[in-house]
Motif scaffolding. Structure first.
Motif, PDB file in Angstrom:
ATOM      1  N   PHE A  22       0.814  -1.209   0.000  1.00 43.83           N
ATOM      2  CA  PHE A  22       0.000   0.000   0.000  1.00 43.83           C
ATOM      3  C   PHE A  22       0.850   1.263   0.000  1.00 43.83           C
ATOM      4  CE2 PHE A  22      -2.352   3.427   2.145  1.00 43.83           C
ATOM      5  CZ  PHE A  22      -3.324   3.616   1.165  1.00 43.83           C
ATOM      6  N   HIS A  23       2.028   1.225   0.631  1.00 42.08           N
ATOM      7  CA  HIS A  23       2.840   2.441   0.644  1.00 42.08           C
ATOM      8  C   HIS A  23       3.231   2.853  -0.781  1.00 42.08           C
ATOM      9  CE1 HIS A  23       6.188  -0.518   0.705  1.00 42.08           C
ATOM     10  NE2 HIS A  23       6.861   0.428   0.059  1.00 42.08           N
ATOM     11  N   GLU A  24       3.381   1.897  -1.703  1.00 38.71           N
ATOM     12  CA  GLU A  24       3.657   2.245  -3.098  1.00 38.71           C
ATOM     13  C   GLU A  24       2.441   2.883  -3.761  1.00 38.71           C
ATOM     14  OE1 GLU A  24       5.262  -1.046  -5.319  1.00 38.71           O
ATOM     15  OE2 GLU A  24       6.798  -1.437  -3.808  1.00 38.71           O
ATOM     16  N   VAL A  25       1.273   2.338  -3.477  1.00 31.65           N
ATOM     17  CA  VAL A  25       0.025   2.906  -4.001  1.00 31.65           C
ATOM     18  C   VAL A  25      -0.149   4.329  -3.480  1.00 31.65           C
ATOM     19  CG1 VAL A  25      -2.503   2.703  -3.915  1.00 31.65           C
ATOM     20  CG2 VAL A  25      -1.076   0.660  -4.242  1.00 31.65           C
ATOM     21  N   THR A  31       1.467  11.631  -5.369  1.00 30.93           N
ATOM     22  CA  THR A  31       2.205  12.313  -6.428  1.00 30.93           C
ATOM     23  C   THR A  31       1.319  12.701  -7.604  1.00 30.93           C
ATOM     24  OG1 THR A  31       4.152  11.012  -5.840  1.00 30.93           O
ATOM     25  CG2 THR A  31       4.193  12.095  -7.975  1.00 30.93           C
ATOM     26  N   ARG A  32       0.413  11.822  -7.988  1.00 24.25           N
ATOM     27  CA  ARG A  32      -0.346  12.018  -9.225  1.00 24.25           C
ATOM     28  C   ARG A  32      -1.763  12.535  -9.022  1.00 24.25           C
ATOM     29  NH1 ARG A  32       4.182  11.957 -12.109  1.00 24.25           N
ATOM     30  NH2 ARG A  32       5.214   9.938 -11.973  1.00 24.25           N
ATOM     31  N   CYS A  33      -2.348  12.290  -7.856  1.00 21.79           N
ATOM     32  CA  CYS A  33      -3.767  12.598  -7.668  1.00 21.79           C
ATOM     33  C   CYS A  33      -4.034  13.692  -6.628  1.00 21.79           C
ATOM     34  CB  CYS A  33      -4.520  11.337  -7.250  1.00 21.79           C
ATOM     35  SG  CYS A  33      -4.224   9.905  -8.304  1.00 21.79           S
ATOM     36  N   ALA A  34      -3.298  13.646  -5.527  1.00 23.55           N
ATOM     37  CA  ALA A  34      -3.586  14.534  -4.404  1.00 23.55           C
ATOM     38  C   ALA A  34      -3.202  15.987  -4.659  1.00 23.55           C
ATOM     39  CB  ALA A  34      -2.924  14.020  -3.134  1.00 23.55           C
ATOM     40  N   THR A  35      -2.497  16.260  -5.753  1.00 21.04           N
ATOM     41  CA  THR A  35      -2.225  17.667  -6.060  1.00 21.04           C
ATOM     42  C   THR A  35      -3.536  18.422  -6.264  1.00 21.04           C
ATOM     43  OG1 THR A  35      -1.936  17.163  -8.398  1.00 21.04           O
ATOM     44  CG2 THR A  35       0.049  17.249  -7.048  1.00 21.04           C
ATOM     45  N   PRO A  41      -5.581  21.286  -1.866  1.00 24.26           N
ATOM     46  CA  PRO A  41      -4.948  21.001  -3.154  1.00 24.26           C
ATOM     47  C   PRO A  41      -3.964  22.096  -3.566  1.00 24.26           C
ATOM     48  CG  PRO A  41      -7.225  21.682  -3.468  1.00 24.26           C
ATOM     49  CD  PRO A  41      -7.008  21.568  -1.987  1.00 24.26           C
ATOM     50  N   ASP A  42      -2.900  21.674  -4.253  1.00 22.74           N
ATOM     51  CA  ASP A  42      -1.903  22.618  -4.750  1.00 22.74           C
ATOM     52  C   ASP A  42      -2.432  23.417  -5.935  1.00 22.74           C
ATOM     53  OD1 ASP A  42      -0.127  21.484  -2.949  1.00 22.74           O
ATOM     54  OD2 ASP A  42       0.760  20.151  -4.442  1.00 22.74           O
ATOM     55  N   GLY A  83       1.652  13.564 -15.317  1.00 28.97           N
ATOM     56  CA  GLY A  83       2.524  12.639 -16.022  1.00 28.97           C
ATOM     57  C   GLY A  83       2.514  11.210 -15.508  1.00 28.97           C
ATOM     58  N   MET A  84       1.340  10.670 -15.173  1.00 31.74           N
ATOM     59  CA  MET A  84       1.268   9.298 -14.665  1.00 31.74           C
ATOM     60  C   MET A  84       1.630   8.306 -15.774  1.00 31.74           C
ATOM     61  SD  MET A  84      -1.922   7.128 -13.057  1.00 31.74           S
ATOM     62  CE  MET A  84      -2.043   8.002 -11.507  1.00 31.74           C
ATOM     63  N   PRO A  85       2.689   7.517 -15.563  1.00 32.00           N
ATOM     64  CA  PRO A  85       3.055   6.523 -16.569  1.00 32.00           C
ATOM     65  C   PRO A  85       2.180   5.268 -16.459  1.00 32.00           C
ATOM     66  CG  PRO A  85       4.645   6.486 -14.787  1.00 32.00           C
ATOM     67  CD  PRO A  85       3.675   7.611 -14.492  1.00 32.00           C
ATOM     68  N   ASP A  86       2.188   4.476 -17.504  1.00 34.38           N
ATOM     69  CA  ASP A  86       1.385   3.247 -17.522  1.00 34.38           C
ATOM     70  C   ASP A  86       1.754   2.300 -16.387  1.00 34.38           C
ATOM     71  OD1 ASP A  86      -0.141   4.037 -19.701  1.00 34.38           O
ATOM     72  OD2 ASP A  86       1.140   3.011 -21.158  1.00 34.38           O
ATOM     73  N   GLU A  87       3.014   2.283 -15.984  1.00 33.53           N
ATOM     74  CA  GLU A  87       3.429   1.394 -14.887  1.00 33.53           C
ATOM     75  C   GLU A  87       2.708   1.733 -13.583  1.00 33.53           C
ATOM     76  OE1 GLU A  87       6.218   1.536 -18.089  1.00 33.53           O
ATOM     77  OE2 GLU A  87       5.713   3.194 -16.767  1.00 33.53           O
TER      78      GLU A  87
END
Length: 103
Positions: A22-25, A31-35, A41-42, A83-87
């Protein structure tokens, strides 16, 4: 016309898939969503649709929505501004299909 634009029903999480930690999730979400999707929100004055991913419980509660928007439809992040990559999308999908565990 509605059924043309409605998201496909998400597969039922089976737990048959190995879940990433979960820490990776959480790092991907931060990084990608919480902005945009947080209490502070930033990028915006308020979180769109009041969707926030500040706590593990909020992330777990919205796991299917995350799966649909970020993995299946790839409509989030909006215009892929972060910039969320497919990985990372695959990581979120694997987590959801494993039952979205928080451990």
């Amino acid at each position: 016309m509605t059924w043309f634009t409605a998201p496909a029903s998400a597969p039922t999480p089976s737990g048959d898939v190995d879940a990433p930690p979960f820490h990776e999730v959480r790092v991907v979400i931060a990084t990608r969503c919480a902005t945009c999707h947080s209490a502070y929100p930033d990028a915006l004055p308020v979180a769109p649709n009041n969707v926030m991913f500040d706590t593990p419980d909020q992330i777990k509660t919205l796991a299917e929505r995350i799966y649909q928007r970020a993995v299946v439809a790839k409509t989030m992040p909006m215009a892929n501004q972060t910039g969320m990559p497919d990985e990372e999308r695959e990581l979120l999908g694997q987590w959801y299909l494993a039952g979205a565990p928080l451990e």
